[in-house]
Design a protein around this motif. Structure first.
Motif, PDB file in Angstrom:
ATOM      1  N   UNK A  23     -12.975  26.814  19.807  1.00  0.00           N
ATOM      2  CA  UNK A  23     -13.852  27.698  20.541  1.00  0.00           C
ATOM      3  C   UNK A  23     -14.093  28.915  19.915  1.00  0.00           C
ATOM      4  N   UNK A  24     -13.300  29.524  19.140  1.00  0.00           N
ATOM      5  CA  UNK A  24     -13.346  30.825  18.497  1.00  0.00           C
ATOM      6  C   UNK A  24     -14.624  30.632  17.510  1.00  0.00           C
ATOM      7  N   UNK A  25     -14.564  29.622  16.641  1.00  0.00           N
ATOM      8  CA  UNK A  25     -15.550  29.392  15.556  1.00  0.00           C
ATOM      9  C   UNK A  25     -16.818  29.160  16.157  1.00  0.00           C
ATOM     10  N   UNK A  26     -16.832  28.347  17.370  1.00  0.00           N
ATOM     11  CA  UNK A  26     -18.420  28.197  18.041  1.00  0.00           C
ATOM     12  C   UNK A  26     -18.733  29.420  18.630  1.00  0.00           C
ATOM     13  N   UNK A  27     -18.073  30.169  19.101  1.00  0.00           N
ATOM     14  CA  UNK A  27     -18.588  31.368  19.681  1.00  0.00           C
ATOM     15  C   UNK A  27     -18.968  32.361  18.651  1.00  0.00           C
ATOM     16  N   UNK A  32     -23.183  35.143  15.863  1.00  0.00           N
ATOM     17  CA  UNK A  32     -23.668  35.527  14.536  1.00  0.00           C
ATOM     18  C   UNK A  32     -25.295  35.213  14.396  1.00  0.00           C
ATOM     19  N   UNK A  33     -25.546  33.810  14.993  1.00  0.00           N
ATOM     20  CA  UNK A  33     -26.953  33.573  15.067  1.00  0.00           C
ATOM     21  C   UNK A  33     -27.957  34.324  16.133  1.00  0.00           C
ATOM     22  N   UNK A  34     -27.176  34.736  17.015  1.00  0.00           N
ATOM     23  CA  UNK A  34     -27.863  35.501  17.915  1.00  0.00           C
ATOM     24  C   UNK A  34     -28.307  36.982  17.478  1.00  0.00           C
ATOM     25  N   UNK A  35     -27.290  37.568  16.809  1.00  0.00           N
ATOM     26  CA  UNK A  35     -27.565  38.912  16.012  1.00  0.00           C
ATOM     27  C   UNK A  35     -28.682  38.843  15.186  1.00  0.00           C
ATOM     28  N   UNK A  36     -28.665  37.924  14.390  1.00  0.00           N
ATOM     29  CA  UNK A  36     -29.852  37.731  13.390  1.00  0.00           C
ATOM     30  C   UNK A  36     -31.145  37.450  14.130  1.00  0.00           C
ATOM     31  N   UNK A  71     -31.569  28.035  21.595  1.00  0.00           N
ATOM     32  CA  UNK A  71     -30.251  28.108  21.004  1.00  0.00           C
ATOM     33  C   UNK A  71     -28.987  28.299  22.071  1.00  0.00           C
ATOM     34  N   UNK A  72     -29.383  29.192  23.103  1.00  0.00           N
ATOM     35  CA  UNK A  72     -28.456  29.559  24.069  1.00  0.00           C
ATOM     36  C   UNK A  72     -28.054  28.339  24.963  1.00  0.00           C
ATOM     37  N   UNK A  73     -29.255  27.718  25.350  1.00  0.00           N
ATOM     38  CA  UNK A  73     -28.859  26.423  25.987  1.00  0.00           C
ATOM     39  C   UNK A  73     -28.380  25.221  25.292  1.00  0.00           C
ATOM     40  N   UNK A  74     -28.532  25.294  23.848  1.00  0.00           N
ATOM     41  CA  UNK A  74     -27.818  24.420  23.093  1.00  0.00           C
ATOM     42  C   UNK A  74     -26.448  24.592  22.817  1.00  0.00           C
ATOM     43  N   UNK A  75     -26.302  25.814  22.789  1.00  0.00           N
ATOM     44  CA  UNK A  75     -24.573  26.264  22.470  1.00  0.00           C
ATOM     45  C   UNK A  75     -23.707  26.184  23.810  1.00  0.00           C
ATOM     46  N   UNK A  76     -24.137  26.128  24.959  1.00  0.00           N
ATOM     47  CA  UNK A  76     -23.551  25.990  26.037  1.00  0.00           C
ATOM     48  C   UNK A  76     -22.685  24.901  26.374  1.00  0.00           C
ATOM     49  N   UNK A  77     -23.377  23.601  26.012  1.00  0.00           N
ATOM     50  CA  UNK A  77     -22.294  22.294  26.157  1.00  0.00           C
ATOM     51  C   UNK A  77     -21.062  22.198  25.073  1.00  0.00           C
ATOM     52  N   UNK A  78     -21.211  22.810  24.001  1.00  0.00           N
ATOM     53  CA  UNK A  78     -20.039  22.913  23.232  1.00  0.00           C
ATOM     54  C   UNK A  78     -18.999  23.811  23.229  1.00  0.00           C
ATOM     55  N   UNK A 134     -23.669  32.525  26.295  1.00  0.00           N
ATOM     56  CA  UNK A 134     -24.900  31.839  26.253  1.00  0.00           C
ATOM     57  C   UNK A 134     -25.644  32.252  27.364  1.00  0.00           C
ATOM     58  N   UNK A 135     -25.024  32.186  28.662  1.00  0.00           N
ATOM     59  CA  UNK A 135     -26.040  32.552  29.739  1.00  0.00           C
ATOM     60  C   UNK A 135     -26.522  34.149  29.730  1.00  0.00           C
ATOM     61  N   UNK A 136     -25.966  34.961  29.494  1.00  0.00           N
ATOM     62  CA  UNK A 136     -26.043  36.208  29.086  1.00  0.00           C
ATOM     63  C   UNK A 136     -27.278  36.579  28.162  1.00  0.00           C
ATOM     64  N   UNK A 137     -26.996  35.906  27.023  1.00  0.00           N
ATOM     65  CA  UNK A 137     -28.152  35.875  25.983  1.00  0.00           C
ATOM     66  C   UNK A 137     -29.380  35.073  26.388  1.00  0.00           C
ATOM     67  N   UNK A 138     -29.202  34.105  27.254  1.00  0.00           N
ATOM     68  CA  UNK A 138     -30.215  33.336  27.569  1.00  0.00           C
ATOM     69  C   UNK A 138     -31.201  34.261  28.419  1.00  0.00           C
ATOM     70  N   UNK A 139     -30.476  35.024  29.604  1.00  0.00           N
ATOM     71  CA  UNK A 139     -31.354  36.029  30.205  1.00  0.00           C
ATOM     72  C   UNK A 139     -31.807  37.144  29.448  1.00  0.00           C
ATOM     73  N   UNK A 140     -31.159  37.570  28.392  1.00  0.00           N
ATOM     74  CA  UNK A 140     -31.549  38.685  27.437  1.00  0.00           C
ATOM     75  C   UNK A 140     -32.971  38.207  26.790  1.00  0.00           C
ATOM     76  N   UNK A 141     -32.714  37.040  26.473  1.00  0.00           N
ATOM     77  CA  UNK A 141     -33.980  36.476  25.665  1.00  0.00           C
ATOM     78  C   UNK A 141     -35.202  36.263  26.439  1.00  0.00           C
ATOM     79  N   UNK A 142     -34.964  35.676  27.676  1.00  0.00           N
ATOM     80  CA  UNK A 142     -36.021  35.621  28.700  1.00  0.00           C
ATOM     81  C   UNK A 142     -36.670  37.196  28.954  1.00  0.00           C
ATOM     82  N   UNK A 143     -35.984  38.145  29.335  1.00  0.00           N
ATOM     83  CA  UNK A 143     -36.604  39.628  29.171  1.00  0.00           C
ATOM     84  C   UNK A 143     -37.333  39.981  27.943  1.00  0.00           C
TER      85      UNK A 143
END
Length: 157
Positions: A23-27, A32-36, A71-78, A134-143
């Protein structure tokens, strides 16, 4: 396979430890991907090229925002699967400590953690950051996507 309660407890704890590492590695990879993506978005929005800057800042930031949402929606299931597995092994560990009174008492004689840390509620709260990211970043990207479009599209009067 696991004859004694101690062997089962050690097995459960190893599984919790391994899944927590997963979980730590996935998060970490996700964040990291979101920051880039955020850096790329900000760089694109700062583009002021007079020849193609307007079209670039209309298309690329919105595309990056869409990619961030996907990417946020793809990260959620894992992330959710890792949290569910941790919950599963944690509940098995708690069940073992509750059902085997002799072993449970020996374990709780000198607890290493407070009641809150060793409760199921504490366990669920410790996973909340990974589950919410993932849900917070998803909302952030929508905005950000809507903002990129709003700021570039001409307003009709």
């Amino acid at each position: 396979m696991l004859a004694t309660p101690r062997e089962r407890l050690e097995f459960y704890r190893r599984e919790i430890f391994n899944e927590t590492g997963n979980l730590s590695n996935r998060t970490n990879a996700y964040l990291t991907a979101q920051s880039f993506l955020v850096i790329a978005y900000a760089s694109c929005m700062a583009n002021s090229n007079p020849q193609w800057g307007e079209l670039f800042t209309l298309v690329v930031p919105a595309t990056l925002a869409l990619f961030g949402i996907l990417s946020s929606l793809s990260a959620w299931p894992g992330i959710k699967a890792a949290c569910d597995i941790i919950d599963h092994w944690y509940s098995k560990q708690a069940g073992l400590l509750q059902c085997d009174s002799v072993f449970g008492e020996a374990y709780d004689e000198f607890p290493l953690f407070s009641d809150w840390e060793s409760s199921f509620t504490g366990q669920r709260k410790s996973l909340a950051f990974s589950k919410r990211s993932p849900w917070l970043f998803c909302g952030f990207w929508v905005f950000l996507g809507l903002f990129a479009l709003w700021i570039q599209l001409p307003l009709s009067d």
